[in-house]
Motif scaffolding. Structure first.
Motif, mmCIF file in Angstrom:
data_model
loop_
_atom_site.group_PDB
_atom_site.id
_atom_site.type_symbol
_atom_site.label_atom_id
_atom_site.label_comp_id
_atom_site.label_asym_id
_atom_site.label_seq_id
_atom_site.Cartn_x
_atom_site.Cartn_y
_atom_site.Cartn_z
ATOM 1 N N ASP A 74 -13.927 -4.469 5.483
ATOM 2 C CA ASP A 74 -13.054 -4.858 4.368
ATOM 3 C C ASP A 74 -13.227 -3.864 3.220
ATOM 4 O OD1 ASP A 74 -12.202 -7.085 5.779
ATOM 5 O OD2 ASP A 74 -13.174 -8.545 4.455
ATOM 6 N N TRP A 102 -7.875 -4.426 1.706
ATOM 7 C CA TRP A 102 -7.550 -4.115 3.094
ATOM 8 C C TRP A 102 -8.590 -4.742 3.994
ATOM 9 C CZ3 TRP A 102 -9.523 -1.661 7.386
ATOM 10 C CH2 TRP A 102 -8.596 -1.313 8.361
ATOM 11 N N PRO A 103 -8.286 -5.311 5.107
ATOM 12 C CA PRO A 103 -6.990 -5.338 5.774
ATOM 13 C C PRO A 103 -6.139 -6.544 5.410
ATOM 14 C CG PRO A 103 -8.643 -6.162 7.286
ATOM 15 C CD PRO A 103 -9.353 -5.797 5.989
#
Length: 126
Positions: free
Chosen positions: A36, A112-113
């Protein structure tokens, strides 16, 4: 353990209050997973329940949850930092409180993601 990777220079040398971190390890599951990417604010005011980037006394930099403010034996303010998954990783239960100055940044969002703004609060229960 959830370790951030902060590309480029950090806040103290670049004077930019916003930066990036990347999670490594499983200690902050289910909220955060390895890989992440996080948006962080350096120098932000820390409050109980915030997810933070901090440096433990041994130099390890990690993403943990600030649970309560304490005072160290020498009278300095410090934070008690915990993993969201108590079975994984190392946190203040193993290394003690982290001095205010070593809490480097507050995590604002996962970018992200799965973009998600992180809200202050207790660790999710399994």
């Amino acid at each position: 353990m959830s370790h951030p990777t902060v590309p480029g220079s950090s806040y103290p040398s670049s004077r930019l209050p916003i930066g990036w971190a990347r999670v490594r390890g499983d200690s902050m599951r289910p909220l955060l997973a390895p890989g992440d990417r996080l948006l962080v604010r350096y120098g932000a005011r820390v409050r109980a329940g915030d997810v933070v980037v901090a440096r433990f006394a041994d130099g390890t930099v990690a993403v943990k949850r600030a649970t309560e403010r304490r005072t160290t034996r020498d009278g300095r303010p410090a934070w008690w930092l915990l993993s969201d998954d108590p079975e994984v990783g190392v946190d203040s239960r193993h290394r003690g409180p982290v001095a205010d100055a070593d809490v480097l940044a507050v995590v604002l969002a996962r970018v992200w993601p799965r973009p998600t703004r992180l809200r202050r609060g207790a660790a999710p229960q399994p």
